[in-house]
Write an enzyme that holds these catalytic residues in place. Structure first.
Site, PDB file in Angstrom:
ATOM      1  N   CYS A 170       0.795  -1.175   0.009  1.00  0.00           N
ATOM      2  CA  CYS A 170       0.066  -0.057   0.180  1.00  0.00           C
ATOM      3  C   CYS A 170       0.995   1.327   0.139  1.00  0.00           C
ATOM      4  O   CYS A 170       0.676   2.199  -0.763  1.00  0.00           O
ATOM      5  CB  CYS A 170      -1.079  -0.204   1.195  1.00  0.00           C
ATOM      6  N   CYS A 266      -5.132  -1.677   7.736  1.00  0.00           N
ATOM      7  CA  CYS A 266      -6.434  -0.957   8.250  1.00  0.00           C
ATOM      8  C   CYS A 266      -7.431  -1.828   7.536  1.00  0.00           C
ATOM      9  O   CYS A 266      -8.483  -1.459   8.339  1.00  0.00           O
ATOM     10  CB  CYS A 266      -6.187   0.385   7.806  1.00  0.00           C
TER      11      CYS A 266
END
Length: 419
Positions: A170, A266
């Site tokens: 990410c 997350c």
């Protein structure tokens, strides 16, 4: 002339905003619940307009896909997570800053989505911080793109028997690519984030460096950033520690000064990765737990629930501690053995060397200490001969190379051998 529409819903309430935009100026607006009319404002000015939370949510949804601004020297885009680190980065960026938050996909069945850095609550916290300082804030809804680029490869990696690190993928790829593209559209000179890392010259080029605070250093997670982009990136917190950051936020009167840390990975929304994988394509599948000689010692419910170096949760009684040595996706077998059987000295990785180095200190997990190694370039990556054995090396994890504090290479582990 283009038209853009955004809506939002919360607790059974609904709001919508429809805009007609000519260039960078709003020429017509249908919106209720905002603090001021939008017609005649630039998109940049409209992004600083407050009002009822639901109405501003709808405005943000309308602005995100079309937002752009004329370049202005000294303007910085600031990646806002809703936490204290990005809020202080915003303060450092000054009165020309533009806040931007990526809304990313979260598992709706996770138990603690509110603490995720990309949750709806975090988006609102980030926007409110910007608006209190009189600054514009833009939300980019990238839930579908994030799921394709990060979440799906995470699940597929485990299905292959790897131990992928989604934060590396990410931060080093998806997130910064989107943020830098936004910075260009917003007419910004650079992108600032609240990461604890530094950028400095090393061997004649800009490279990522460790943050000054070893306890908060995030260079490992950022190591896949392309050095060619670092001239446009700024880490204003890289020379300080978290205590100093919170104190700076307190002095500025920011409500996020004591906000809790956001979660790693997350999209798990506070859940265990095994439970997440079970819901997203890797159902329980009984298999054998075997020793190094192939003798069955017990049973398990899926090879992907185990990673090299794991000690707890194996569920096999033994006279001395057993560790997971590896898992075979083809046979659904998990191999266990003593800790010394985990020792690996030769590691191959797919990735890049950013500098010509013969030796480097190598981190093979985020929390693991660095190990000195001989470095050899290889097609598509590099190979490492470790001075001391590393334990629990897992395919899919990142191998990050340091020369001093400089990140001089990064790759994903493809194989690891004892000799």
């Amino acid at each position: 002339m283009i038209e853009t529409f955004g809506d939002a819903t919360r607790d059974g309430e609904w709001a919508a905003v429809r805009l007609a935009v000519d260039g960078e100026t709003i020429v017509e607006a249908h919106a209720e619940g905002l603090d001021r009319p939008l017609a005649g404002l630039t998109l940049l000015e409209a992004a600083a307009v407050g009002g009822d939370t639901l109405a501003v949510d709808a405005l943000a949804a309308a602005l995100g896909p079309v937002f752009r601004a004329e370049p202005r020297p000294g303007r910085a885009a600031v990646a806002m997570s809703g936490g204290v680190d990005s809020a202080v980065a915003l303060l450092r960026a000054g009165p020309n800053a533009v806040g931007v938050t990526l809304r990313l996909w979260l598992d709706p069945n996770g138990p603690d989505a509110e603490r995720a850095c990309c949750s709806p609550e975090s988006v609102i916290a980030a926007r409110e911080t910007c608006h209190r300082l009189g600054l514009p804030h833009v939300t980019l809804d990238l839930r579908d793109e994030f799921r394709r680029a990060v979440v799906t490869p995470f699940v597929r990696g485990y299905a292959r028997g790897e131990t992928p690190n989604p934060c590396i993928r990410c931060n080093g790829g998806f997130r910064f690519a989107e943020l830098l593209a936004f910075a260009r559209r917003a007419g910004c000179d650079r992108l600032a984030t609240g990461h604890y890392a530094r950028i400095d010259e090393h061997r004649g080029r800009l490279l990522l460096h460790r943050g000054a605070d070893p306890a908060k250093d995030q260079s490992y997670m950022l190591a896949r950033l392309d050095p060619a982009e670092l001239g446009r990136v700024w880490f204003p917190l890289g020379d300080q520690d978290k205590v100093a950051t919170r104190a700076e936020a307190e002095r500025a009167g920011l409500e996020v000064a004591q906000r809790l840390e956001s979660q790693e990975a997350c999209f798990l929304a506070g859940d265990d990765y095994r439970a997440f994988l079970g819901r997203h394509g890797l159902p329980p599948q009984e298999g054998a737990i075997v020793d190094e000689q192939g003798r069955e010692l017990g049973r398990h419910e899926g090879f992907w629930r185990f990673t090299p170096g794991q000690r707890k949760g194996i569920g096999v009684p033994a006279e001395r501690p057993l560790y997971v040595l590896g898992a075979d996706a083809a046979t659904n077998a998990v191999v266990v053995g003593p800790r010394e059987a985990l020792a690996r000295r030769h590691v191959a990785a797919s990735g890049r060397l950013y500098s010509d180095v013969d030796r480097a200190d190598v981190k093979l997990r985020y929390r693991s200490p660095a190990v000195a190694a001989q470095v050899s370039p290889a097609p598509g990556g590099f190979e490492l001969e470790l001075d001391e054995p590393a334990f629990g090396v897992a395919p899919g994890q990142a191998a990050v190379l340091y020369e001093g504090d400089a990140v001089v290479g990064c790759g994903l582990v493809s194989s690891a051998e004892a000799d």
